[in-house]
Design a protein around this motif. Structure first.
Motif, PDB file in Angstrom:
ATOM      1  N   THR A 151       0.867  -1.252   0.050  1.00  0.00           N
ATOM      2  CA  THR A 151       0.067  -0.158  -0.067  1.00  0.00           C
ATOM      3  C   THR A 151       0.767   1.287   0.083  1.00  0.00           C
ATOM      4  O   THR A 151       1.891   1.334   0.833  1.00  0.00           O
ATOM      5  CB  THR A 151      -0.997   0.183   1.190  1.00  0.00           C
ATOM      6  OG1 THR A 151      -1.586  -1.393   1.372  1.00  0.00           O
ATOM      7  CG2 THR A 151      -2.074   1.214   1.260  1.00  0.00           C
ATOM      8  N   ILE A 152       0.680   2.014  -1.000  1.00  0.00           N
ATOM      9  CA  ILE A 152       1.669   3.295  -1.174  1.00  0.00           C
ATOM     10  C   ILE A 152       0.993   4.521  -1.244  1.00  0.00           C
ATOM     11  O   ILE A 152      -0.162   4.501  -1.350  1.00  0.00           O
ATOM     12  CB  ILE A 152       2.344   3.088  -2.564  1.00  0.00           C
ATOM     13  CG1 ILE A 152       1.430   3.307  -3.633  1.00  0.00           C
ATOM     14  CG2 ILE A 152       3.004   1.608  -2.831  1.00  0.00           C
ATOM     15  CD1 ILE A 152       2.072   3.467  -5.032  1.00  0.00           C
ATOM     16  N   TYR A 153       1.803   5.518  -0.920  1.00  0.00           N
ATOM     17  CA  TYR A 153       1.311   6.934  -1.068  1.00  0.00           C
ATOM     18  C   TYR A 153       1.213   7.166  -2.631  1.00  0.00           C
ATOM     19  O   TYR A 153       2.059   6.820  -3.209  1.00  0.00           O
ATOM     20  CB  TYR A 153       2.392   7.734  -0.460  1.00  0.00           C
ATOM     21  CG  TYR A 153       2.283   7.842   1.024  1.00  0.00           C
ATOM     22  CD1 TYR A 153       0.996   8.298   1.821  1.00  0.00           C
ATOM     23  CD2 TYR A 153       3.269   7.572   1.683  1.00  0.00           C
ATOM     24  CE1 TYR A 153       1.251   8.282   3.358  1.00  0.00           C
ATOM     25  CE2 TYR A 153       3.638   7.338   3.034  1.00  0.00           C
ATOM     26  CZ  TYR A 153       2.291   7.815   3.691  1.00  0.00           C
ATOM     27  OH  TYR A 153       2.601   7.564   5.062  1.00  0.00           O
ATOM     28  N   THR A 154       0.207   8.174  -2.949  1.00  0.00           N
ATOM     29  CA  THR A 154       0.048   8.431  -4.488  1.00  0.00           C
ATOM     30  C   THR A 154       0.300   9.896  -4.633  1.00  0.00           C
ATOM     31  O   THR A 154      -0.090  10.596  -5.545  1.00  0.00           O
ATOM     32  CB  THR A 154      -1.141   7.958  -5.038  1.00  0.00           C
ATOM     33  OG1 THR A 154      -2.185   8.692  -3.979  1.00  0.00           O
ATOM     34  CG2 THR A 154      -1.335   6.594  -4.823  1.00  0.00           C
ATOM     35  N   GLU A 155       0.831  10.582  -3.780  1.00  0.00           N
ATOM     36  CA  GLU A 155       1.437  12.063  -3.888  1.00  0.00           C
ATOM     37  C   GLU A 155       2.750  11.953  -4.681  1.00  0.00           C
ATOM     38  O   GLU A 155       2.679  13.292  -4.947  1.00  0.00           O
ATOM     39  CB  GLU A 155       1.313  12.750  -2.434  1.00  0.00           C
ATOM     40  CG  GLU A 155       0.054  12.761  -1.602  1.00  0.00           C
ATOM     41  CD  GLU A 155      -0.010  11.439  -0.621  1.00  0.00           C
ATOM     42  OE1 GLU A 155      -0.736  11.804   0.357  1.00  0.00           O
ATOM     43  OE2 GLU A 155       0.589  10.516  -0.950  1.00  0.00           O
ATOM     44  N   ASN A 156       3.522  11.058  -4.783  1.00  0.00           N
ATOM     45  CA  ASN A 156       4.746  11.209  -5.385  1.00  0.00           C
ATOM     46  C   ASN A 156       4.690  11.254  -6.899  1.00  0.00           C
ATOM     47  O   ASN A 156       3.422  10.699  -7.450  1.00  0.00           O
ATOM     48  CB  ASN A 156       5.791  10.233  -5.399  1.00  0.00           C
ATOM     49  CG  ASN A 156       5.990   9.771  -3.845  1.00  0.00           C
ATOM     50  OD1 ASN A 156       6.081  10.644  -3.144  1.00  0.00           O
ATOM     51  ND2 ASN A 156       5.960   8.632  -3.287  1.00  0.00           N
ATOM     52  N   ARG A 157       5.549  12.118  -7.679  1.00  0.00           N
ATOM     53  CA  ARG A 157       5.189  12.293  -9.027  1.00  0.00           C
ATOM     54  C   ARG A 157       6.614  11.905  -9.849  1.00  0.00           C
ATOM     55  O   ARG A 157       7.709  11.923  -9.240  1.00  0.00           O
ATOM     56  CB  ARG A 157       5.107  13.740  -9.280  1.00  0.00           C
ATOM     57  CG  ARG A 157       3.663  14.330  -8.700  1.00  0.00           C
ATOM     58  CD  ARG A 157       3.571  15.909  -8.966  1.00  0.00           C
ATOM     59  NE  ARG A 157       2.434  16.497  -8.370  1.00  0.00           N
ATOM     60  CZ  ARG A 157       1.636  16.839  -8.786  1.00  0.00           C
ATOM     61  NH1 ARG A 157       1.372  16.506 -10.305  1.00  0.00           N
ATOM     62  NH2 ARG A 157       0.369  17.404  -8.545  1.00  0.00           N
ATOM     63  N   PHE A 158       6.396  11.737 -10.959  1.00  0.00           N
ATOM     64  CA  PHE A 158       7.558  11.426 -11.924  1.00  0.00           C
ATOM     65  C   PHE A 158       8.217  12.808 -12.380  1.00  0.00           C
ATOM     66  O   PHE A 158       7.399  13.668 -11.980  1.00  0.00           O
ATOM     67  CB  PHE A 158       7.097  10.422 -13.257  1.00  0.00           C
ATOM     68  CG  PHE A 158       7.010   8.982 -13.254  1.00  0.00           C
ATOM     69  CD1 PHE A 158       7.977   8.263 -12.873  1.00  0.00           C
ATOM     70  CD2 PHE A 158       5.501   8.585 -13.058  1.00  0.00           C
ATOM     71  CE1 PHE A 158       7.731   7.004 -12.593  1.00  0.00           C
ATOM     72  CE2 PHE A 158       5.365   7.333 -12.919  1.00  0.00           C
ATOM     73  CZ  PHE A 158       6.603   6.236 -12.629  1.00  0.00           C
ATOM     74  N   SER A 159       9.204  12.621 -13.071  1.00  0.00           N
ATOM     75  CA  SER A 159       9.947  13.998 -13.299  1.00  0.00           C
ATOM     76  C   SER A 159       8.769  15.135 -14.406  1.00  0.00           C
ATOM     77  O   SER A 159       9.156  16.209 -14.357  1.00  0.00           O
ATOM     78  CB  SER A 159      11.063  14.011 -13.968  1.00  0.00           C
ATOM     79  OG  SER A 159      10.930  13.008 -15.389  1.00  0.00           O
ATOM     80  N   ASP A 160       7.935  14.476 -15.033  1.00  0.00           N
ATOM     81  CA  ASP A 160       7.300  14.799 -15.922  1.00  0.00           C
ATOM     82  C   ASP A 160       5.849  15.615 -15.230  1.00  0.00           C
ATOM     83  O   ASP A 160       5.012  16.192 -15.934  1.00  0.00           O
ATOM     84  CB  ASP A 160       6.846  14.087 -17.349  1.00  0.00           C
ATOM     85  CG  ASP A 160       6.118  12.905 -16.917  1.00  0.00           C
ATOM     86  OD1 ASP A 160       5.892  12.640 -15.703  1.00  0.00           O
ATOM     87  OD2 ASP A 160       5.517  12.401 -17.859  1.00  0.00           O
ATOM     88  N   GLY A 161       5.758  15.079 -14.139  1.00  0.00           N
ATOM     89  CA  GLY A 161       4.699  15.776 -13.151  1.00  0.00           C
ATOM     90  C   GLY A 161       3.462  14.654 -13.027  1.00  0.00           C
ATOM     91  O   GLY A 161       2.611  14.852 -12.190  1.00  0.00           O
ATOM     92  N   THR A 162       3.760  13.635 -13.764  1.00  0.00           N
ATOM     93  CA  THR A 162       2.692  12.625 -13.440  1.00  0.00           C
ATOM     94  C   THR A 162       2.750  11.829 -12.033  1.00  0.00           C
ATOM     95  O   THR A 162       4.110  11.653 -11.795  1.00  0.00           O
ATOM     96  CB  THR A 162       3.064  11.445 -14.845  1.00  0.00           C
ATOM     97  OG1 THR A 162       3.060  11.973 -15.984  1.00  0.00           O
ATOM     98  CG2 THR A 162       1.876  10.323 -14.598  1.00  0.00           C
TER      99      THR A 162
END
Length: 736
Positions: A151-162
């Motif tokens: 179960t993970i956090y989903t606030e993290n983003r890839f470098s392109d903002g996704t």
């Protein structure tokens, strides 16, 4: 050059997935030094400088850690140049290439793994990724398999903002084990422990049943749960916590892909929801028509191979050569393969490391610099870092010019690796133990260490890493009473060859020693060849057949004897680095002389193939009986994989195959080192295993070095060990 052996989840599609491992260091101020028996421990090494110790895991929530990291921003225009003696490769993504600069870059471009580690090599759930820093849920199934649910956090983003969601973790498995990806990377050995891998990879199943993607239970509605089921045959596993819990996200949209779960497992589709075809994936990964780039030497002149042809490589505009989306602290910026320069740029969307750090240096640059020019390049300000220096003369020069000159400080630590001679055991004369042992007795390793190490290394007596806690324990027991040590002994070398039957000339007449017509020893052997399957492919093994009719573990070699006897010449093909390689130069000064004294042994050197072998992950080296190289030991050492020919063949460089070797290596994986009995059993298994390996002389370890990093005096926050290297250090470093 060091080969980085991270025996973890090689997730081909994720590319930048975390290399997950387990505890392999010591509780203390870094790894203890190697035990020297034939050679005294180094005394000329100055005391290491006092480097800052990375802080413990910050207390508080993910928000607290991210807030700490947010205060760290890159200084505009700042950069750091790492002088590297290995030319960067055009293959930015993993799976095709081996050089250390590329490996370090991939770690910097990849991040947000479900597991992370500190500088003691303690592994734990990444508090930036795993909700509440919790371990995955574990469920044992009736068939003996085990399911891990994350179960993970989903606030993290890839470098392109996704946003990074559970789909990117589960989807990495689905893409990396898909038939489409396997067609691009035929030697796909990733995910061997995942349930349903083989039928999905072969196209016989529509879904990868061992990986599931679940509906979101978070307020944002982004999927935040996935699971991986490990087959019973891979359990128990001594490194279970890291081998199966370390997952990294894959930027699926960079490949024009997406992932679905139909209730039975995951599968890949095109980004628009349609079919993901091989040709569409190939166009994105490989790009258009490749073009040739010629290498440039240190004088700016084009380079040519020994045969007179231009020396260079083919590149294109595909994401294999120009990736665009990243999850780590840095992003790919540019590469100049001809001049050997690669640049990464700080990722503005990286939330932070487990201990609350983000890059404060805007650009990281690797610049190819021949070893003989490195010190001068640093002194002139053309580069800043000279890292992992193990050559004695280079170390002395760096102290004299850089440290005494006041421009650089240094950091010393024990190398978690070694220099060695690797023998191949399935081809040529080195398939015979007596030849491997005889050559080992012809090498003066004390003289080699004196010439190359110059007081900064010790003789290595086995294929181990000094930072392994189990090596330290074994050395305190009877390890050195049990292993075979090969001191220079030419009489013993001759005796071994004669007892092994190398007593004939090419015409079958008795060999009488150096000075005869052809001067090469021969031995009568049974001629054999490999069998082939129905499609004409070479088959190395006879396999166990599972109850469901699928192929199981390899049982035995399928050598097919022709019934003929032939004379095999004692001719050894070996490959070493370029002429500027101090270890190679030292070996050549006395090894050939010793071989000539023993008589009848011809060594054919192929240093011209070293570049191709390095770029190809050493796979081409299997054409040679001997190879001289440097090896970085795995932080999770899994000998049952190292000695496997079927599951991960490229890890078994020597192509070692014997029932006893497999039996000894398999003992480790079933042990529970969290209890005293399992801990002791692991150490005893290690001693038994090393006793066998050194007697068989599958490798000849040469030296374990005291490593030095030379860093600018105005660079703060730098910290490295044999296990905590450049990629970790540069993320936490800053210009004062």
């Amino acid at each position: 050059m060091k080969k980085l052996l991270f025996l973890a989840l090689l997730l081909a599609a994720a590319m930048f997935a975390l290399a997950a491992c387990n505890r392999g260091g010591n509780e203390g101020d870094g790894p203890a030094g190697p035990v020297a028996t034939a050679t005294p421990a180094p005394t000329a090494t100055p005391a290491p400088s006092l480097a800052p110790t990375p802080p413990p895991i910050p207390e508080g929530s993910r928000a607290h850690i991210v807030a700490q990291a947010a205060s760290m921003v890159p200084e505009p225009g700042s950069y750091i140049v790492n002088a590297t003696g290995t030319r960067v490769d055009q293959n930015i993504l993993g799976g095709w290439t081996n050089p250390t600069p590329n490996a370090h870059a991939r770690v910097l471009m990849g991040g947000l793994g479900t597991m992370d580690r500190n500088h003691f090599n303690d592994w734990f759930p990444n508090p930036i990724v795993m909700v509440d820093g919790a371990w995955p849920e574990i469920r044992d199934n009736a068939d003996g398999s085990r399911t891990y649910t994350f179960t993970i956090y989903t606030e993290n983003r890839f470098s392109d903002g996704t946003f990074v969601t559970a789909a990117h973790y589960a989807g990495g498995w689905a893409l990396g084990l898909s038939p489409q990806w396997t067609a691009l990377v035929p030697s796909n050995n990733s995910g061997l422990h995942v349930q349903g891998r083989t039928p999905f990879l072969n196209g016989d199943a529509a879904t990868l049943t061992g990986v599931r993607l679940y509906d979101s239970v978070c307020a944002e509605g982004r999927p935040n749960r996935f699971s991986v089921t490990v087959i019973a045959e891979e359990l128990p596993n001594v490194w279970e916590a890291s081998m199966y819990m370390g997952q990294g996200p894959s930027p699926l949209h960079m490949y024009g892909a997406d992932v679905r779960d139909n209730g039975d497992g995951v599968f890949v589709v095109a980004a628009d929801g349609g079919e993901l075809t091989f040709e569409a994936l190939r166009q994105i990964v490989e790009g258009g028509e490749p073009f040739f780039v010629q290498f440039i030497d240190e004088h700016g002149e084009p380079m040519y191979r020994a045969d007179g042809e231009p020396d260079g490589t083919m590149v294109s505009d595909g994401v294999r050569y120009r990736p665009t989306v990243f999850s780590g602290p840095y992003m790919f910026d540019s590469i100049d393969v001809g001049n050997g320069v690669m640049t990464l740029l700080a990722n503005p969307h990286f939330p932070g490391t487990w201990d609350g750090f983000r890059p404060r240096i805007e650009r990281v640059i690797w610049r190819f610099t021949p070893a003989t020019l490195m010190v001068d390049a640093l002194a002139a300000g053309e580069a800043h870092l000279m890292l992992a220096v193990t050559d004695g003369q280079a170390t002395e020069n760096a102290f004299l010019t850089l440290v005494d000159g006041g421009t650089h400080s240094f950091h010393g630590y024990d190398d978690h690796g070694q220099r060695l001679i690797q023998f191949h055991t399935d081809t040529g004369p080195t398939q015979f133990r007596e030849v491997r042992q005889a050559i080992s007795y012809m090498v003066d390793r004390d003289r080699y260490n004196a010439e190359v190490g110059r007081g900064y290394s010790v003789v290595a007596h086995g294929p181990w890493g000094p930072a392994w806690w189990w090596y330290q324990e074994a050395a305190d027991r009877d390890l050195y009473d049990r292993v075979t040590m090969y001191s220079l002994n030419l009489d013993r070398a001759i005796q071994l060859l004669e007892e092994g039957g190398w007593n004939y000339n090419a015409d079958g007449t008795p060999y009488v020693g150096p000075g005869i017509a052809n001067g090469v020893r021969h031995k009568w052997v049974d001629e054999w060849h490999y069998g082939t399957d129905d499609d004409g492919n070479t088959v190395r093994f006879i396999y166990e057949i599972n109850d469901d009719g699928t192929r199981g573990r390899p049982l035995e070699s399928n050598r097919v004897y022709t019934g003929e006897r032939v004379l095999m010449p004692l001719v050894i093909n070996w490959v070493v680095g370029t002429a500027a390689n101090p270890g190679r130069d030292s070996l050549e000064r006395f090894l050939f002389e010793h071989m000539a004294h023993c008589g009848g042994l011809l060594v054919q050197e192929r240093s011209d193939r070293w570049g191709a072998i390095l770029q190809g992950g050493y796979r081409e080296a299997q054409r040679f009986e001997m190879i001289y190289l440097g090896v970085g030991m795995a932080v999770t050492w899994a000998p049952w994989l190292l000695m496997s020919l079927e599951w991960i063949p490229q890890s078994n460089w020597g192509q070692v195959d014997s029932a006893l070797t497999r039996e000894l290596s398999d003992r480790f994986r079933v042990l529970d080192i969290t209890n005293p009995e399992g801990y002791d059993a692991f150490i005893e298994a290690f001693i038994d295993y090393m006793e066998h390996l050194t007697f068989e002389a599958y490798t000849l370890p040469m030296r374990i070095a005291t490593v030095h990093d030379f860093i600018p005096v105005n660079l703060g926050g730098w910290f490295t060990t044999g296990l905590w290297n450049f990629s970790e250090a540069v993320t936490r470093a800053y210009w004062r």
